[in-house]
Design an enzyme around this catalytic site. Structure first.
Site, PDB file in Angstrom:
ATOM      1  N   GLY A  12       0.827  -1.199   0.000  1.00 17.15           N
ATOM      2  CA  GLY A  12       0.000   0.000   0.000  1.00 17.15           C
ATOM      3  C   GLY A  12       0.859   1.245   0.000  1.00 17.15           C
ATOM      4  O   GLY A  12       0.499   2.279   0.572  1.00 17.15           O
ATOM      5  N   ALA A  13       1.990   1.163  -0.697  1.00 16.39           N
ATOM      6  CA  ALA A  13       3.021   2.197  -0.608  1.00 16.39           C
ATOM      7  C   ALA A  13       2.615   3.515  -1.240  1.00 16.39           C
ATOM      8  O   ALA A  13       3.182   4.558  -0.916  1.00 16.39           O
ATOM      9  CB  ALA A  13       4.313   1.694  -1.258  1.00 16.39           C
ATOM     10  N   ASN A  82       0.823  -2.867   5.133  1.00 17.15           N
ATOM     11  CA  ASN A  82       0.046  -1.647   5.304  1.00 17.15           C
ATOM     12  C   ASN A  82      -1.183  -1.593   4.400  1.00 17.15           C
ATOM     13  O   ASN A  82      -2.156  -0.906   4.723  1.00 17.15           O
ATOM     14  CB  ASN A  82       0.948  -0.435   5.021  1.00 17.15           C
ATOM     15  CG  ASN A  82       0.165   0.839   4.834  1.00 17.15           C
ATOM     16  OD1 ASN A  82      -0.439   1.352   5.766  1.00 17.15           O
ATOM     17  ND2 ASN A  82       0.134   1.346   3.602  1.00 17.15           N
ATOM     18  N   SER A 134      -5.941  -1.233  12.925  1.00 16.47           N
ATOM     19  CA  SER A 134      -6.808  -0.070  13.017  1.00 16.47           C
ATOM     20  C   SER A 134      -7.490  -0.088  14.376  1.00 16.47           C
ATOM     21  O   SER A 134      -7.687  -1.152  14.981  1.00 16.47           O
ATOM     22  CB  SER A 134      -7.872  -0.118  11.910  1.00 16.47           C
ATOM     23  OG  SER A 134      -8.919   0.807  12.161  1.00 16.47           O
ATOM     24  N   TYR A 148     -14.343  -4.706   7.337  1.00 13.81           N
ATOM     25  CA  TYR A 148     -13.095  -4.010   7.645  1.00 13.81           C
ATOM     26  C   TYR A 148     -12.686  -4.253   9.091  1.00 13.81           C
ATOM     27  O   TYR A 148     -11.537  -4.587   9.390  1.00 13.81           O
ATOM     28  CB  TYR A 148     -13.257  -2.518   7.379  1.00 13.81           C
ATOM     29  CG  TYR A 148     -12.006  -1.709   7.673  1.00 13.81           C
ATOM     30  CD1 TYR A 148     -10.982  -1.620   6.741  1.00 13.81           C
ATOM     31  CD2 TYR A 148     -11.859  -1.027   8.874  1.00 13.81           C
ATOM     32  CE1 TYR A 148      -9.833  -0.883   7.001  1.00 13.81           C
ATOM     33  CE2 TYR A 148     -10.724  -0.282   9.148  1.00 13.81           C
ATOM     34  CZ  TYR A 148      -9.714  -0.218   8.209  1.00 13.81           C
ATOM     35  OH  TYR A 148      -8.582   0.513   8.478  1.00 13.81           O
ATOM     36  N   ALA A 149     -13.624  -4.079  10.025  1.00 13.80           N
ATOM     37  CA  ALA A 149     -13.316  -4.254  11.440  1.00 13.80           C
ATOM     38  C   ALA A 149     -12.849  -5.672  11.733  1.00 13.80           C
ATOM     39  O   ALA A 149     -11.880  -5.893  12.466  1.00 13.80           O
ATOM     40  CB  ALA A 149     -14.538  -3.904  12.292  1.00 13.80           C
ATOM     41  N   LYS A 152      -9.263  -6.351  10.411  1.00 14.29           N
ATOM     42  CA  LYS A 152      -8.209  -5.769  11.234  1.00 14.29           C
ATOM     43  C   LYS A 152      -8.053  -6.528  12.555  1.00 14.29           C
ATOM     44  O   LYS A 152      -6.935  -6.650  13.075  1.00 14.29           O
ATOM     45  CB  LYS A 152      -8.496  -4.287  11.484  1.00 14.29           C
ATOM     46  CG  LYS A 152      -8.408  -3.432  10.226  1.00 14.29           C
ATOM     47  CD  LYS A 152      -7.036  -3.529   9.561  1.00 14.29           C
ATOM     48  CE  LYS A 152      -6.897  -2.592   8.386  1.00 14.29           C
ATOM     49  NZ  LYS A 152      -5.544  -2.635   7.774  1.00 14.29           N
TER      50      LYS A 152
END
Length: 242
Positions: A12-13, A82, A134, A148-149, A152
């Site tokens: 994810g640079a 990332n 996150s 998403y939650a 992570k």
């Protein structure tokens, strides 16, 4: 230049956090491999890193890319997972298709990349793995969706498991859990109402800057962090203590 002679891989640079991490590790002397699917955005990072275009949602592409990277560089000393995608969809509106897409990038890619770099780290008896989680992993997602939650939270579990297995091998694994970083993912995917509501709830009165996350990552991958492993560093501006 505490990372001189080290090779770092950052996924994810091309994003806000990723770009800040690339810049910080480069400044510390590392040779940085910048992974992202956006070739144009990677070019904007400049010539201080090596851009690598890869689709992290595709396990075959990850495998082929890592074979090439390891053939050319020998090993990767530092891995920063990332890359991530965000969805606001809560339980009832989360489809299985979306669930699988989120897990593929946020979790599966981290597993595959960790598996790829660990043999070289073990052979050298030195390695650093940092997973960007996150605040959603323990809050359940205030504005973030279910997929998403959960992704992570699972990434934190991967961090703990990796740390437990590799500590005796000289390899550390830690996670950073920021809340509401100033980045395109947050600024573009959250409504102004959501951003304003969360900003009002953060005791420090502002959002996190990408460079603050990068600074924490730089510490975790440094030689002086060798006694820290299996740790999640919260960066939530006082939203939650402990």
């Amino acid at each position: 230049m505490e990372l001189r002679g080290k090779t770092a891989l950052v996924t994810g640079a091309a994003g806000g956090i990723g770009g800040a991490i690339v810049a910080s590790l480069t400044e510390a002397g590392a040779k940085v491999l910048a992974f992202d699917r956006d070739a144009d955005a990677l070019r904007r990072l400049g010539k201080t890193c090596e851009p690598v275009v890869v689709d992290l949602a595709n396990p075959t592409d990850i495998s082929a890319t890592m074979q090439d990277v390891l053939a050319r560089h020998g090993q990767v000393d530092i891995l920063v997972n990332n890359a991530g995608i965000l969805s606001p969809n809560k339980l009832a509106s989360t489809t299985l298709e979306e669930w699988h897409r989120i897990m593929a990038i946020n979790l599966d890619a981290a597993l595959l990349l960790t598996q790829s770099v660990v043999p070289g780290m073990k052979a050298k008896q030195w390695g650093r793995i940092v997973n960007i989680a996150s605040y959603a992993w323990k809050s359940g997602g205030l504005t973030a969706g279910t997929g998403y939650a959960v992704s992570k939270a699972a990434l934190v579990g991967l961090t703990y498991s990796t740390a437990r297995e590799l500590t005796a091998e000289g390899v550390t694994a830690n996670a950073v859990a920021p809340a509401y970083v100033v980045s395109p993912m947050i600024m573009e995917q959250l409504s102004k109402e959501d951003r304003d509501r969360q900003l009002a709830a953060i005791p420090v009165g502002r959002l996190c800057e990408p460079e603050e996350v990068a600074h924490t990552v730089r510490f975790l991958v440094s030689p002086l962090s060798g006694f820290m492993t299996g740790t999640v560093i919260d960066m939530n501006g006082g939203l939650q203590f402990g």
